[in-house]
Design an enzyme around this catalytic site. Structure first.
Site, PDB file in Angstrom:
ATOM      1  N   GLU A   1      11.223  -7.731   0.392  1.00 47.59           N
ATOM      2  CA  GLU A   1      10.653  -9.050   0.131  1.00 47.59           C
ATOM      3  C   GLU A   1       9.153  -8.895  -0.039  1.00 47.59           C
ATOM      4  O   GLU A   1       8.557  -7.969   0.511  1.00 47.59           O
ATOM      5  CB  GLU A   1      10.891 -10.013   1.303  1.00 47.59           C
ATOM      6  CG  GLU A   1      12.308 -10.499   1.492  1.00 47.59           C
ATOM      7  CD  GLU A   1      12.395 -11.471   2.668  1.00 47.59           C
ATOM      8  OE1 GLU A   1      11.765 -12.539   2.617  1.00 47.59           O
ATOM      9  OE2 GLU A   1      13.074 -11.117   3.649  1.00 47.59           O
TER      10      GLU A   1
ATOM     11  N   GLU B   1      -0.060   0.528  -6.090  1.00 46.55           N
ATOM     12  CA  GLU B   1       0.908   0.185  -5.052  1.00 46.55           C
ATOM     13  C   GLU B   1       1.131  -1.324  -4.985  1.00 46.55           C
ATOM     14  O   GLU B   1       2.248  -1.775  -4.744  1.00 46.55           O
ATOM     15  CB  GLU B   1       0.434   0.714  -3.696  1.00 46.55           C
ATOM     16  CG  GLU B   1       0.487   2.235  -3.560  1.00 46.55           C
ATOM     17  CD  GLU B   1       1.916   2.760  -3.368  1.00 46.55           C
ATOM     18  OE1 GLU B   1       2.839   1.943  -3.163  1.00 46.55           O
ATOM     19  OE2 GLU B   1       2.103   3.985  -3.436  1.00 46.55           O
TER      20      GLU B   1
ATOM     21  N   GLY C   1       0.826  -1.204   0.000  1.00 44.87           N
ATOM     22  CA  GLY C   1       0.000   0.000   0.000  1.00 44.87           C
ATOM     23  C   GLY C   1       0.854   1.244   0.000  1.00 44.87           C
ATOM     24  O   GLY C   1       2.079   1.166   0.075  1.00 44.87           O
TER      25      GLY C   1
ATOM     26  N   GLU D   1       4.904  -2.570  -5.398  1.00 42.29           N
ATOM     27  CA  GLU D   1       5.597  -3.157  -4.241  1.00 42.29           C
ATOM     28  C   GLU D   1       5.716  -4.670  -4.308  1.00 42.29           C
ATOM     29  O   GLU D   1       6.658  -5.238  -3.754  1.00 42.29           O
ATOM     30  CB  GLU D   1       4.868  -2.770  -2.943  1.00 42.29           C
ATOM     31  CG  GLU D   1       4.962  -1.290  -2.638  1.00 42.29           C
ATOM     32  CD  GLU D   1       4.437  -0.943  -1.255  1.00 42.29           C
ATOM     33  OE1 GLU D   1       3.822  -1.808  -0.612  1.00 42.29           O
ATOM     34  OE2 GLU D   1       4.646   0.206  -0.832  1.00 42.29           O
TER      35      GLU D   1
END
Ligand SMILES: [Zn+2]
Length: 180
Positions: free
Chosen positions: A150, A100, A84, A104
């Protein structure tokens, strides 16, 4: 598991701003419209400070595992959280959530529903307004991208410590609302 209320936490003041972002003049604190607010004498106007909106996503795999990313930026660097981030201008909350997620964690998803809206303390902004979305349908393989070291799924039975109270709130919301 009880729902955590964000209202039980006291929030820090936002990082102090010294200059008016419109004219560059100095800001002072004055009592205006019922609160001590930043005020620009040159603009003869308060500089309002408001919560900053952000979106995050509970991505489920088979209803038993949730996607987390390991943060590589402050705040809470090194801790796990939901994918997020902050909304950009001219973006919807849903668009921000899916952007996001892709940035990510490298996957594309489709939003199922809004899990809830809550707030979280933030060292720079004072208060962040968080919208949490649920994703069951997604494509790709999780790979860490921006702001993450990660990205992987965790069993709901064995979650690591989650960085933000608001993110724990959304995972609990999922657990309370999922069909049994
Ligand atoms: Zn000004």
């Amino acid at each position: 598991m009880p729902l955590e209320s964000s209202l039980t936490h006291s929030y820090p003041p936002p990082r102090e701003k010294k200059y008016c972002p419109f004219c560059g003049g100095p800001l002072s604190r004055q009592f205006v419209e019922g609160r001590h607010r930043l005020y620009c004498d040159a603009c003869a106007s308060p500089h309002y400070e408001n919560p900053v909106p952000a979106s995050c996503v509970v991505v489920m795999d088979e209803g038993t595992e949730v996607l987390l990313v390991k943060r590589n930026i402050p705040p809470k660097k090194g801790m796990w959280c939901l994918p997020g981030g902050f909304m950009e201008l001219h973006e919807s909350p849903e668009e921000a959530a899916m952007r996001e997620l892709h940035e990510e964690a490298g996957i594309c998803g489709r939003i199922e529903t809004l899990l809830g809206v809550t707030t979280n303390a933030h060292p720079d902004y004072g208060t962040v307004l968080l919208m949490g979305f649920l994703v069951h349908h997604w494509e790709g393989a999780p790979v860490a991208g921006d702001d993450a070291d990660e990205a992987r799924f965790f069993s709901l039975e064995a979650l690591p410590e989650i960085a933000f109270q608001s993110h724990r709130h959304f995972i609990r919301r999922y657990l309370l609302t999922r069909p049994v």
